[in-house]
Design a protein around this motif. Structure first.
Motif, mmCIF file in Angstrom:
data_model
loop_
_atom_site.group_PDB
_atom_site.id
_atom_site.type_symbol
_atom_site.label_atom_id
_atom_site.label_comp_id
_atom_site.label_asym_id
_atom_site.label_seq_id
_atom_site.Cartn_x
_atom_site.Cartn_y
_atom_site.Cartn_z
ATOM 1 N N PHE A 1 -14.423 0.656 -0.052
ATOM 2 C CA PHE A 1 -14.509 -0.151 -1.257
ATOM 3 C C PHE A 1 -14.731 0.693 -2.505
ATOM 4 O O PHE A 1 -14.673 0.175 -3.623
ATOM 5 N N ALA A 2 -14.984 1.978 -2.315
ATOM 6 C CA ALA A 2 -15.202 2.853 -3.466
ATOM 7 C C ALA A 2 -13.912 3.476 -3.963
ATOM 8 O O ALA A 2 -13.752 3.685 -5.175
ATOM 9 N N SER A 3 -12.972 3.783 -3.063
ATOM 10 C CA SER A 3 -11.823 4.558 -3.533
ATOM 11 C C SER A 3 -10.478 4.221 -2.896
ATOM 12 O O SER A 3 -9.485 4.856 -3.222
ATOM 13 N N THR B 1 -4.823 3.543 -10.965
ATOM 14 C CA THR B 1 -5.622 3.728 -9.743
ATOM 15 C C THR B 1 -5.053 2.955 -8.559
ATOM 16 O O THR B 1 -5.756 2.704 -7.583
ATOM 17 N N ARG B 2 -3.766 2.596 -8.629
ATOM 18 C CA ARG B 2 -3.158 1.770 -7.581
ATOM 19 C C ARG B 2 -2.034 2.515 -6.876
ATOM 20 O O ARG B 2 -1.563 3.563 -7.339
ATOM 21 N N MET B 3 -1.547 1.947 -5.788
ATOM 22 C CA MET B 3 -0.367 2.483 -5.118
ATOM 23 C C MET B 3 0.869 2.296 -5.985
ATOM 24 O O MET B 3 1.711 3.188 -6.072
ATOM 25 N N ALA B 4 0.992 1.135 -6.614
ATOM 26 C CA ALA B 4 2.147 0.858 -7.467
ATOM 27 C C ALA B 4 2.145 1.809 -8.664
ATOM 28 O O ALA B 4 1.098 2.144 -9.198
ATOM 29 N N ASP B 5 3.330 2.224 -9.076
ATOM 30 C CA ASP B 5 3.441 3.215 -10.144
ATOM 31 C C ASP B 5 3.282 2.610 -11.529
ATOM 32 O O ASP B 5 2.684 3.219 -12.412
ATOM 33 N N ASN B 6 3.856 1.437 -11.754
ATOM 34 C CA ASN B 6 3.832 0.846 -13.089
ATOM 35 C C ASN B 6 4.074 -0.663 -12.985
ATOM 36 O O ASN B 6 4.408 -1.190 -11.926
ATOM 37 N N ALA B 7 3.905 -1.340 -14.123
ATOM 38 C CA ALA B 7 4.035 -2.800 -14.141
ATOM 39 C C ALA B 7 5.453 -3.241 -13.791
ATOM 40 O O ALA B 7 5.651 -4.268 -13.119
ATOM 41 N N GLU B 8 6.436 -2.488 -14.220
ATOM 42 C CA GLU B 8 7.826 -2.854 -13.933
ATOM 43 C C GLU B 8 8.082 -2.860 -12.430
ATOM 44 O O GLU B 8 8.786 -3.733 -11.908
ATOM 45 N N GLN B 9 7.520 -1.874 -11.737
ATOM 46 C CA GLN B 9 7.683 -1.834 -10.279
ATOM 47 C C GLN B 9 7.062 -3.074 -9.631
ATOM 48 O O GLN B 9 7.643 -3.669 -8.724
ATOM 49 N N VAL B 10 5.890 -3.458 -10.112
ATOM 50 C CA VAL B 10 5.222 -4.640 -9.574
ATOM 51 C C VAL B 10 6.034 -5.895 -9.862
ATOM 52 O O VAL B 10 6.265 -6.733 -8.978
ATOM 53 N N LEU B 11 6.484 -6.029 -11.109
ATOM 54 C CA LEU B 11 7.265 -7.213 -11.486
ATOM 55 C C LEU B 11 8.561 -7.292 -10.678
ATOM 56 O O LEU B 11 8.953 -8.380 -10.222
ATOM 57 N N ASN B 12 9.207 -6.162 -10.479
ATOM 58 C CA ASN B 12 10.440 -6.144 -9.687
ATOM 59 C C ASN B 12 10.158 -6.524 -8.229
ATOM 60 O O ASN B 12 10.939 -7.260 -7.602
ATOM 61 N N PHE B 13 9.061 -6.007 -7.698
ATOM 62 C CA PHE B 13 8.667 -6.338 -6.328
ATOM 63 C C PHE B 13 8.450 -7.846 -6.178
ATOM 64 O O PHE B 13 8.946 -8.477 -5.234
ATOM 65 N N LEU B 14 7.701 -8.432 -7.118
ATOM 66 C CA LEU B 14 7.408 -9.866 -7.042
ATOM 67 C C LEU B 14 8.672 -10.694 -7.192
ATOM 68 O O LEU B 14 8.862 -11.698 -6.482
ATOM 69 N N ARG B 15 9.548 -10.274 -8.092
ATOM 70 C CA ARG B 15 10.779 -11.057 -8.312
ATOM 71 C C ARG B 15 11.750 -10.906 -7.133
ATOM 72 O O ARG B 15 12.473 -11.850 -6.792
ATOM 73 N N ALA C 1 -10.626 8.421 1.953
ATOM 74 C CA ALA C 1 -10.639 9.885 2.041
ATOM 75 C C ALA C 1 -9.283 10.496 1.729
ATOM 76 O O ALA C 1 -9.174 11.695 1.490
ATOM 77 N N ARG C 2 -8.221 9.664 1.752
ATOM 78 C CA ARG C 2 -6.890 10.133 1.377
ATOM 79 C C ARG C 2 -6.142 8.944 0.776
ATOM 80 O O ARG C 2 -6.582 7.788 0.924
ATOM 81 N N PRO C 3 -5.028 9.171 0.118
ATOM 82 C CA PRO C 3 -4.271 8.048 -0.450
ATOM 83 C C PRO C 3 -3.853 7.054 0.621
ATOM 84 O O PRO C 3 -3.541 7.431 1.763
ATOM 85 N N ALA C 4 -3.843 5.773 0.258
ATOM 86 C CA ALA C 4 -3.504 4.716 1.221
ATOM 87 C C ALA C 4 -2.104 4.899 1.791
ATOM 88 O O ALA C 4 -1.864 4.594 2.960
ATOM 89 N N ALA C 5 -1.176 5.374 0.974
ATOM 90 C CA ALA C 5 0.187 5.596 1.456
ATOM 91 C C ALA C 5 0.202 6.621 2.587
ATOM 92 O O ALA C 5 0.962 6.485 3.559
ATOM 93 N N ASP C 6 -0.650 7.658 2.469
ATOM 94 C CA ASP C 6 -0.736 8.667 3.521
ATOM 95 C C ASP C 6 -1.325 8.080 4.799
ATOM 96 O O ASP C 6 -0.884 8.415 5.906
ATOM 97 N N SER C 7 -2.323 7.207 4.644
ATOM 98 C CA SER C 7 -2.935 6.579 5.821
ATOM 99 C C SER C 7 -1.938 5.681 6.528
ATOM 100 O O SER C 7 -1.851 5.686 7.762
ATOM 101 N N PHE C 8 -1.163 4.915 5.762
ATOM 102 C CA PHE C 8 -0.160 4.047 6.384
ATOM 103 C C PHE C 8 0.872 4.884 7.122
ATOM 104 O O PHE C 8 1.246 4.574 8.260
ATOM 105 N N TYR C 9 1.318 5.952 6.490
ATOM 106 C CA TYR C 9 2.328 6.827 7.109
ATOM 107 C C TYR C 9 1.770 7.453 8.385
ATOM 108 O O TYR C 9 2.476 7.562 9.402
ATOM 109 N N ALA C 10 0.493 7.833 8.348
ATOM 110 C CA ALA C 10 -0.117 8.442 9.529
ATOM 111 C C ALA C 10 -0.157 7.451 10.687
ATOM 112 O O ALA C 10 0.011 7.827 11.855
ATOM 113 N N PHE C 11 -0.346 6.159 10.381
ATOM 114 C CA PHE C 11 -0.390 5.152 11.442
ATOM 115 C C PHE C 11 1.014 4.773 11.911
ATOM 116 O O PHE C 11 1.286 4.711 13.119
ATOM 117 N N ARG C 12 1.915 4.545 10.954
ATOM 118 C CA ARG C 12 3.214 3.949 11.294
ATOM 119 C C ARG C 12 4.308 4.998 11.506
ATOM 120 O O ARG C 12 5.347 4.707 12.102
#
Length: 686
Positions: A488-490, A285-299, A655-666
């Motif tokens: 806060f719901a979605s 339910t997150r933007m990140a795809d998997n744990a490896e992506q998160v771990l790589n991002f943090l490292r 109302a839409r995925p967060a990635a889409d909202s960011f793209y719409a703004f930026r």
């Protein structure tokens, strides 16, 4: 029982002052029964589901329940008493059982599937279609496709996890509230700021004690750690705070077994649903795809930050040795030495700045920012709250149209959970031609005012207030008509911090700081010379601060990225391994940080603490748009860009995925460049 305030109509205000613990169980029991009946009716296969005859009746019933439960949960967090806690815990079991029952309801799931496959779905708005799609996803993640023993075990796990998380939170609160240090010798408090001394003296007087009473509440703990010259005193407080709710204190408040239980339950829950570990389950339910992506991002971020962190620490050690005669720098010396180095390097102290940030002036400055950016009007509302010092605000358009209400509870006290947070009491919803406006809570733990003197905030407090106001605006400026798509719901959890961290940036802008500062004695705004020092110190020890956050995030992700639970020894070993990888500061072996890590064990951030850093990339990049549009005068309070941020980020909620909202703004995908630049870590490193 006569009128129950928790059963007030959804469009009426709750009478907080009238609520007693005895109201909670009858209200929640009645509302669960109503919601259960609505689910049973909606799940009847004789009903051909469309939005109006299927979703709307479910929302009507559940909205009343979740509003009452939100109120009860809020009171349990901010005015906790034994009677309130008992009533809350009884209902927690009922609410958890009901939520699990809904998530496992095969008939209701089948109706959602029918709606998704039928002609009505194609007539839905994109937001409502997304709500249906997310509901189907959440059903699958709630175990609806389980059968037999696994299904029963899943329900059992859900109840046990809720109870364990609540007990974890209670243990931290009680361990914090139960500890105090009575001091009669004033010389032991040499260096402690006057307002902290005043509060400690008042705390002692409340217990009919002479002298001063120190506590582990942040408005007391942090100034003592930063300013007390008595090293033994600092060590005493550090040891108490670092061993909260562990085996070294009251056995009844030891969170060790609860940590083991929660990790085991979460791992088993993931396995039941077909996922290898809890982190993988949560990342569905997150933007990140998997744990490896998160771990790589943090490292990757750690690789950028650690050279700066090592430089920060080397400079601090040298200063402590040369100027403070501290040949070894212990953990209880770090805040003290850091504050002395800041004073030496930038010729100011936090205590010198604090008198400028009076509560009223800070709020006026905050309102000015929000009103200018988003074309709003904020004013006090005459609505009863749970305490005389809690405050109600009304958010309106510049033309006077009501958008929502915000309840604010600022001060630390016994019976109140530590930290700062925002939650919803009621979401925005369109009902026929009428708009039901949202109501949100904003909670902090700042120092209370003394007598006739106003409350004084540190600059860090100001940043915290702006941060939480960003969360509140996400809820209050929603233009989403359906509660299931509210922020806060979605909104994905790793994007939920975008609006809050975005707001922090304005605390460093000269025009904003001028507007929100007013000296408690002279009424003068913060002088430019002092602001320049504050700004120069903005990235002071940012390397150390960044790797500290990465340490927490990696620890959280790794302990939840396991096929089974871990015993407490393995949990502590994991923390040590993470520190060896990314940290520059190493706590004593007796430190028990995980036992007080409420975010991941009691606050919904399990396998999600990385969200702060993930969303900081988004928020820094979003703020860069305001920097780019600041013009010749460098004014980032640009209402044109502000309106676009409101429209594309705040108003759309989930109302839409967060990635889409960011793209719409930026207009593009997010980049890490702005985050590194804002933290003084741009470029290849040292």
């Amino acid at each position: 029982m006569s009128h129950n305030p928790l059963l007030a109509p959804i469009d009426a205000f709750v009478d907080y002052a009238a609520i007693t613990p005895e109201h909670i169980e009858p209200a929640i029991t009645e509302l669960i029964a109503q919601s259960r009946a609505a689910v049973t009716l909606a799940a009847d296969p004789a009903c051909d589901p469309d939005w109006d005859n299927f979703i709307t009746p479910l929302e009507n019933a559940s909205e009343k329940l979740w509003r009452a439960w939100s109120v009860a949960s809020h009171l349990n967090a901010v005015v906790n008493t034994p009677a309130l806690r008992e009533a809350y815990n009884v209902c927690l079991a009922q609410v958890t059982e009901f939520s699990t029952w809904v998530g496992l309801h095969a008939g209701l799931y089948a109706q959602y599937q029918r709606l998704r496959a039928g002609p009505h779905y194609r007539q839905l708005t994109p937001t409502r279609a997304r709500i249906v799609d997310l509901a189907l996803r959440d059903f699958r993640l709630s175990g609806v496709e389980l059968a037999g023993a696994p299904r029963a075990r899943y329900a059992q796990i859900s109840e046990q996890e809720a109870q364990a998380s609540q007990k974890f939170s209670e243990n931290v609160l009680d361990a914090t509230d139960n500890w105090s240090l009575h001091i009669e010798d004033e010389t032991r408090l040499d260096g402690v700021p006057a307002d902290t001394m005043q509060s400690a003296h008042a705390a002692a007087a409340q217990k009919n004690l002479p002298g001063w009473l120190l506590t582990l509440k942040m408005p007391c703990y942090l100034p003592v750690m930063q300013h007390a010259k008595n090293r033994e005193l600092r060590e005493t407080l550090y040891r108490a705070y670092a061993t909260l709710a562990c085996e070294q204190g009251d056995p009844a408040l030891d969170n060790s077994k609860l940590i083991e239980q929660l990790l085991a339950l979460r791992a088993e829950q993931a396995q039941l649903l077909g996922f290898p570990d809890y982190a993988t389950l949560r990342l569905q339910t997150r933007m990140a795809d998997n744990a490896e992506q998160v771990l790589n991002f943090l490292r990757q971020l750690a690789g950028q930050a650690k050279p700066y962190a090592l430089r920060d620490l080397a400079q601090l050690r040298q200063f402590a040795k040369d100027e403070l005669a501290l040949d070894t720098l212990e953990m209880w010396d770090i805040p003290f030495a850091t504050e002395r180095l800041r004073e030496a390097r930038y010729a100011y102290s936090e205590e010198e700045i604090k008198p400028y940030f009076t509560e009223a002036a800070v709020f006026k400055g905050l309102f000015d920012v929000v009103e200018k950016l988003y074309d709003l009007r904020i004013r006090d509302a005459d609505i009863a709250t749970w305490r005389p010092d809690a405050r109600a605000l009304q958010i309106e358009t510049a033309g006077g149209k009501l958008l929502g209400h915000l309840f604010i509870d600022l001060y630390a006290r016994n019976g109140k959970q530590g930290g700062a947070w925002v939650d919803s009491e009621r979401n925005r919803r369109k009902i026929g031609d009428r708009i039901q406006t949202p109501i949100a809570y904003l909670t902090c733990n700042f120092s209370a005012p003394h007598g006739a003197e106003p409350a004084l905030l540190t600059h860090d407090d100001v940043i915290t207030l702006f941060h939480e106001s960003g969360h509140a605006l996400h809820a209050l400026l929603s233009e989403v008509d359906d509660p299931a798509a509210a922020a806060f719901a979605s909104v994905e959890w790793d994007a939920i911090e975008l609006p809050s961290q975005f707001m922090e940036n304005f605390c460093w802008e000269w025009p904003v700081v001028q507007a929100l500062s007013k000296h408690v004695s002279t009424g003068e705004p913060l002088p430019r010379s002092l602001y320049d020092k504050l700004l120069a110190a903005k990235n002071f020890q940012s390397g150390m601060q960044t790797v500290r956050q990465i340490e927490f995030s990696l620890f959280d992700m790794i302990i939840h990225h396991q096929k089974t639970g871990l015993d407490i020894g393995a949990v502590l070993d994991t923390l040590q391994q993470v520190r060896q990888e990314v940290a520059v500061l190493f706590a004593p072996s007796w430190q028990r940080f995980p036992h007080n890590f409420s975010h991941i064990f009691a606050g919904g951030y399990g396998a999600g603490y990385y969200s702060y850093k993930w969303a900081e990339v988004l928020s820094a990049d979003a703020y860069a748009a305001f920097e780019e549009g600041s013009g010749a005068h460098g004014d980032t309070l640009n209402p044109v860009i502000g309106q676009r941020f409101r429209k594309e980020i705040l108003a759309v909620g989930g109302a839409r995925p967060a990635a889409d909202s960011f793209y719409a703004f930026r207009g593009r995908a997010p980049s890490m460049d702005a985050l590194l630049r804002h933290n003084g870590m741009a470029g290849p490193g040292l």
